[in-house]
Scaffold this motif. Structure first.
Motif, PDB file in Angstrom:
ATOM      1  N   PRO A 103      -1.236  12.227   5.364  1.00  0.00           N
ATOM      2  CA  PRO A 103      -2.571  12.371   4.771  1.00  0.00           C
ATOM      3  C   PRO A 103      -2.484  12.791   3.298  1.00  0.00           C
ATOM      4  O   PRO A 103      -1.571  13.516   2.919  1.00  0.00           O
ATOM      5  CB  PRO A 103      -3.224  13.476   5.608  1.00  0.00           C
ATOM      6  CG  PRO A 103      -2.208  13.987   6.548  1.00  0.00           C
ATOM      7  CD  PRO A 103      -0.939  13.232   6.384  1.00  0.00           C
ATOM      8  N   CYS A 104      -3.427  12.321   2.493  1.00  0.00           N
ATOM      9  CA  CYS A 104      -3.425  12.630   1.056  1.00  0.00           C
ATOM     10  C   CYS A 104      -3.906  14.062   0.838  1.00  0.00           C
ATOM     11  O   CYS A 104      -4.958  14.450   1.357  1.00  0.00           O
ATOM     12  CB  CYS A 104      -4.328  11.666   0.304  1.00  0.00           C
ATOM     13  SG  CYS A 104      -3.833   9.948   0.522  1.00  0.00           S
ATOM     14  N   ALA A 105      -3.162  14.832   0.062  1.00  0.00           N
ATOM     15  CA  ALA A 105      -3.463  16.261  -0.093  1.00  0.00           C
ATOM     16  C   ALA A 105      -4.723  16.508  -0.916  1.00  0.00           C
ATOM     17  O   ALA A 105      -5.491  17.417  -0.623  1.00  0.00           O
ATOM     18  CB  ALA A 105      -2.280  16.972  -0.741  1.00  0.00           C
ATOM     19  N   THR A 106      -4.958  15.704  -1.945  1.00  0.00           N
ATOM     20  CA  THR A 106      -6.123  15.940  -2.819  1.00  0.00           C
ATOM     21  C   THR A 106      -7.369  15.289  -2.229  1.00  0.00           C
ATOM     22  O   THR A 106      -8.429  15.904  -2.161  1.00  0.00           O
ATOM     23  CB  THR A 106      -5.859  15.417  -4.243  1.00  0.00           C
ATOM     24  OG1 THR A 106      -4.694  16.056  -4.749  1.00  0.00           O
ATOM     25  CG2 THR A 106      -7.041  15.692  -5.167  1.00  0.00           C
ATOM     26  N   GLY A 107      -7.283  14.039  -1.846  1.00  0.00           N
ATOM     27  CA  GLY A 107      -8.365  13.415  -1.094  1.00  0.00           C
ATOM     28  C   GLY A 107      -9.458  12.751  -1.902  1.00  0.00           C
ATOM     29  O   GLY A 107     -10.220  11.959  -1.367  1.00  0.00           O
ATOM     30  N   VAL A 108      -9.608  13.074  -3.171  1.00  0.00           N
ATOM     31  CA  VAL A 108     -10.492  12.302  -4.056  1.00  0.00           C
ATOM     32  C   VAL A 108      -9.628  11.711  -5.167  1.00  0.00           C
ATOM     33  O   VAL A 108      -8.557  12.223  -5.476  1.00  0.00           O
ATOM     34  CB  VAL A 108     -11.641  13.135  -4.675  1.00  0.00           C
ATOM     35  CG1 VAL A 108     -12.662  13.502  -3.611  1.00  0.00           C
ATOM     36  CG2 VAL A 108     -11.122  14.367  -5.388  1.00  0.00           C
ATOM     37  N   GLU A 109     -10.112  10.628  -5.788  1.00  0.00           N
ATOM     38  CA  GLU A 109      -9.333   9.913  -6.777  1.00  0.00           C
ATOM     39  C   GLU A 109      -9.087  10.755  -8.031  1.00  0.00           C
ATOM     40  O   GLU A 109      -9.715  11.799  -8.233  1.00  0.00           O
ATOM     41  CB  GLU A 109     -10.043   8.617  -7.173  1.00  0.00           C
ATOM     42  CG  GLU A 109     -10.174   7.597  -6.051  1.00  0.00           C
ATOM     43  CD  GLU A 109     -11.350   7.858  -5.130  1.00  0.00           C
ATOM     44  OE1 GLU A 109     -11.982   8.929  -5.246  1.00  0.00           O
ATOM     45  OE2 GLU A 109     -11.639   6.993  -4.288  1.00  0.00           O
ATOM     46  N   PRO A 167      -9.048   5.038   1.252  1.00  0.00           N
ATOM     47  CA  PRO A 167      -8.214   5.494   2.372  1.00  0.00           C
ATOM     48  C   PRO A 167      -7.436   6.756   2.013  1.00  0.00           C
ATOM     49  O   PRO A 167      -6.786   6.813   0.973  1.00  0.00           O
ATOM     50  CB  PRO A 167      -7.254   4.335   2.615  1.00  0.00           C
ATOM     51  CG  PRO A 167      -7.305   3.490   1.385  1.00  0.00           C
ATOM     52  CD  PRO A 167      -8.473   3.885   0.560  1.00  0.00           C
ATOM     53  N   THR A 168      -7.483   7.766   2.877  1.00  0.00           N
ATOM     54  CA  THR A 168      -6.694   8.974   2.659  1.00  0.00           C
ATOM     55  C   THR A 168      -5.618   9.142   3.738  1.00  0.00           C
ATOM     56  O   THR A 168      -4.947  10.165   3.790  1.00  0.00           O
ATOM     57  CB  THR A 168      -7.605  10.217   2.614  1.00  0.00           C
ATOM     58  OG1 THR A 168      -8.464  10.197   3.765  1.00  0.00           O
ATOM     59  CG2 THR A 168      -8.463  10.222   1.363  1.00  0.00           C
ATOM     60  N   ARG A 169      -5.476   8.143   4.586  1.00  0.00           N
ATOM     61  CA  ARG A 169      -4.400   8.092   5.582  1.00  0.00           C
ATOM     62  C   ARG A 169      -3.950   6.645   5.704  1.00  0.00           C
ATOM     63  O   ARG A 169      -4.763   5.734   5.500  1.00  0.00           O
ATOM     64  CB  ARG A 169      -4.890   8.539   6.963  1.00  0.00           C
ATOM     65  CG  ARG A 169      -5.248   9.988   7.016  1.00  0.00           C
ATOM     66  CD  ARG A 169      -6.078  10.291   8.241  1.00  0.00           C
ATOM     67  NE  ARG A 169      -6.547  11.670   8.153  1.00  0.00           N
ATOM     68  CZ  ARG A 169      -5.928  12.712   8.712  1.00  0.00           C
ATOM     69  NH1 ARG A 169      -4.866  12.532   9.466  1.00  0.00           N
ATOM     70  NH2 ARG A 169      -6.378  13.929   8.541  1.00  0.00           N
ATOM     71  N   ALA A 201       0.851  -1.190   0.000  1.00  0.00           N
ATOM     72  CA  ALA A 201       0.000   0.000   0.000  1.00  0.00           C
ATOM     73  C   ALA A 201       0.885   1.236   0.000  1.00  0.00           C
ATOM     74  O   ALA A 201       1.766   1.375   0.852  1.00  0.00           O
ATOM     75  CB  ALA A 201      -0.919   0.007   1.219  1.00  0.00           C
ATOM     76  N   ILE A 202       0.654   2.103  -0.995  1.00  0.00           N
ATOM     77  CA  ILE A 202       1.508   3.281  -1.145  1.00  0.00           C
ATOM     78  C   ILE A 202       0.688   4.566  -1.144  1.00  0.00           C
ATOM     79  O   ILE A 202      -0.434   4.606  -1.652  1.00  0.00           O
ATOM     80  CB  ILE A 202       2.359   3.203  -2.443  1.00  0.00           C
ATOM     81  CG1 ILE A 202       1.474   2.964  -3.664  1.00  0.00           C
ATOM     82  CG2 ILE A 202       3.408   2.120  -2.352  1.00  0.00           C
ATOM     83  CD1 ILE A 202       2.243   2.979  -4.973  1.00  0.00           C
ATOM     84  N   PRO A 203       1.278   5.628  -0.571  1.00  0.00           N
ATOM     85  CA  PRO A 203       0.563   6.909  -0.578  1.00  0.00           C
ATOM     86  C   PRO A 203       0.622   7.552  -1.957  1.00  0.00           C
ATOM     87  O   PRO A 203       1.642   7.460  -2.643  1.00  0.00           O
ATOM     88  CB  PRO A 203       1.360   7.751   0.429  1.00  0.00           C
ATOM     89  CG  PRO A 203       2.741   7.191   0.385  1.00  0.00           C
ATOM     90  CD  PRO A 203       2.603   5.726   0.072  1.00  0.00           C
ATOM     91  N   THR A 204      -0.483   8.150  -2.388  1.00  0.00           N
ATOM     92  CA  THR A 204      -0.447   9.047  -3.545  1.00  0.00           C
ATOM     93  C   THR A 204      -1.115  10.340  -3.081  1.00  0.00           C
ATOM     94  O   THR A 204      -1.660  10.401  -1.981  1.00  0.00           O
ATOM     95  CB  THR A 204      -1.176   8.487  -4.791  1.00  0.00           C
ATOM     96  OG1 THR A 204      -2.572   8.766  -4.696  1.00  0.00           O
ATOM     97  CG2 THR A 204      -0.930   7.001  -4.990  1.00  0.00           C
ATOM     98  N   GLU A 205      -1.098  11.358  -3.910  1.00  0.00           N
ATOM     99  CA  GLU A 205      -1.716  12.626  -3.512  1.00  0.00           C
ATOM    100  C   GLU A 205      -3.240  12.537  -3.491  1.00  0.00           C
ATOM    101  O   GLU A 205      -3.901  13.359  -2.853  1.00  0.00           O
ATOM    102  CB  GLU A 205      -1.260  13.761  -4.442  1.00  0.00           C
ATOM    103  CG  GLU A 205      -1.930  13.784  -5.811  1.00  0.00           C
ATOM    104  CD  GLU A 205      -1.342  12.759  -6.778  1.00  0.00           C
ATOM    105  OE1 GLU A 205      -0.635  11.828  -6.344  1.00  0.00           O
ATOM    106  OE2 GLU A 205      -1.625  12.901  -7.985  1.00  0.00           O
ATOM    107  N   THR A 206      -3.817  11.520  -4.167  1.00  0.00           N
ATOM    108  CA  THR A 206      -5.283  11.395  -4.181  1.00  0.00           C
ATOM    109  C   THR A 206      -5.749  10.543  -3.011  1.00  0.00           C
ATOM    110  O   THR A 206      -6.372  11.042  -2.074  1.00  0.00           O
ATOM    111  CB  THR A 206      -5.759  10.774  -5.502  1.00  0.00           C
ATOM    112  OG1 THR A 206      -5.134   9.497  -5.680  1.00  0.00           O
ATOM    113  CG2 THR A 206      -5.453  11.689  -6.680  1.00  0.00           C
ATOM    114  N   VAL A 207      -5.460   9.251  -3.068  1.00  0.00           N
ATOM    115  CA  VAL A 207      -5.805   8.298  -2.012  1.00  0.00           C
ATOM    116  C   VAL A 207      -4.681   7.265  -1.954  1.00  0.00           C
ATOM    117  O   VAL A 207      -3.831   7.222  -2.839  1.00  0.00           O
ATOM    118  CB  VAL A 207      -7.165   7.583  -2.303  1.00  0.00           C
ATOM    119  CG1 VAL A 207      -8.302   8.601  -2.423  1.00  0.00           C
ATOM    120  CG2 VAL A 207      -7.101   6.717  -3.560  1.00  0.00           C
TER     121      VAL A 207
END
Ligand code: TXA
Ligand code: MG
Length: 348
Positions: free
Chosen positions: A185-191, A167-169, A31-37
């Motif tokens: 936390p993901c900065a954009t928050g939507v896909e 998931p955004t965190r 599981a990797i962080p992206t700026e969306t989710v």
């Protein structure tokens, strides 16, 4: 929650990024962080690894995954005919919004010719490609490809159980995987916004609303002298994007979407705990009418609201409310993506 105890969560420092890259290379799911989710990643050329992603999410195999690459030039390696074959409208928006929350659907190089595995695209002749803006995501993809002579691509859906809230965190990731990289936390928050070109290559069809607003796509086409315009496919209608299911992004509670300011007037069943998902700040009387309240953005800023959306749905779900009354966002900019997600969370 069952998997939390067994799951390894590592802060995304250099050592953890190296470990994640090596795990992906070995065919493991990370599981990797992206700026969306947060995404649930696997090497896009490894069929067993991609199959494990579908299994982990409980995702139907007809729903294709997005392939993430470290830079724009790498994306074209997965496209039939290479960069020369990319329609002008897609070229323009990729140049403008990559790295960022944009996915381009393009004809793909077949698996047999070194492209992504058929399973990743659910057997479609196209592939969705994206260069994420989160530096950790790009570093992991690059590390996976280091010391190989292929262009690295990581197939990654959002790291939630199928149909659930993205998931955004890092702590929201509950699906089984070898490792969760915590990039904050993901900065954009939507896909990401998913697009394909129109037949003449001069316009775009939006298959999923997301982090790049429609207005921004339109402005980019205009600046590039392309007159094809941008049309938005309606949920359910977009056969070209099988993942656009009408019910999706859904918390456990029932979601009822209302116009802003109308939450109080909604008649609700007695005895059910009620939660309010407010778009902006609400008055005390409204606040008092609900058992739990989450405000997406006190000042009503669409970007802030989008970034907080999924975490707010989770917190209301966690408060045990049976019904979530959700105020619609203004239908502009990221507000459109917010309303799209609320509409699908509410669909039955
Ligand atoms: O922001 C995002 O896009 C996140 C992060 C992790 O990158 N990923 C994500 O993936 O939201 P997922 O699998 O939850 O949603 C992918 C969407 C689905 O609606 C799917 O149908 C569509 O992209 N899609 C992927 N490949 C496609 C293709 N070849 N043709 C049409 N639609 C495609
Ligand atoms: Mg998803």
């Amino acid at each position: 929650m069952v998997y939390r105890a067994a799951m390894r969560v590592l802060k995304a420092d250099d050592a953890a990024i190296a470990e994640a890259g090596a795990a992906l290379r070995r065919g493991e799911v990370v599981a990797i962080p992206t700026e969306t989710v947060y995404g649930l990643g696997a090497d896009a050329r490894n069929a067993a690894a991609v199959a494990a992603v579908f299994a982990s999410k409980g995702r139907p195999s007809f729903d294709p995954l997005i392939v993430h690459v470290a830079r724009e030039a790498d994306a074209w390696a997965f496209v039939a005919g290479g960069v020369a074959a990319v329609p002008a409208a897609v070229r323009a928006v990729c140049a403008r919004f990559w790295p960022g929350p944009l996915t381009a659907v393009l004809p793909r190089v077949p698996e047999s010719a070194g492209g992504v595995v058929d399973l990743a695209t659910s057997g479609l002749p196209t592939v969705g490609l994206r260069v994420p803006a989160h530096p950790v995501a790009r570093a992991v993809i690059e590390t996976m490809g280091a010391a190989t002579n292929t262009v690295p691509g990581v197939a990654a859906p959002s790291a939630n159980p199928f149909g659930g809230v993205s998931p955004t965190r890092a702590e929201h990731v509950t699906v089984p995987c070898a490792l969760v990289l915590d990039g904050g936390p993901c900065a954009t928050g939507v896909e990401s916004t998913v697009v394909r070109a129109t037949g003449d290559g001069r316009g775009l069809v939006v298959l999923r609303l997301g982090g790049v607003p429609v207005e921004a796509l339109e402005a980019t086409l205009r600046e590039a002298g392309l007159d094809g315009g941008v049309t938005v496919a309606k949920p359910g209608e977009a056969v070209a994007s099988p993942g656009m299911l009408e019910r999706h992004y859904a918390p456990g509670a029932r979601v009822v979407v209302v116009e802003r300011g109308e939450a109080m007037e909604i008649a609700l069943e007695r005895g059910v705990m009620r939660g309010l998902l407010a778009y902006a700040d609400v008055d005390d009387a409204t606040r008092a009418a609900f058992d739990a309240v989450a405000v997406l953005s006190r000042v009503g800023d669409e970007r802030e609201a989008a970034a907080n959306l999924f975490a707010a749905l989770r917190s209301l779900d966690g408060a045990g409310v049976g019904v979530i009354v959700a105020e619609r966002a203004p239908e502009r900019g990221l507000g459109r993506a917010i309303n799209d997600r609320l509409g699908r969370a509410a669909a039955r």
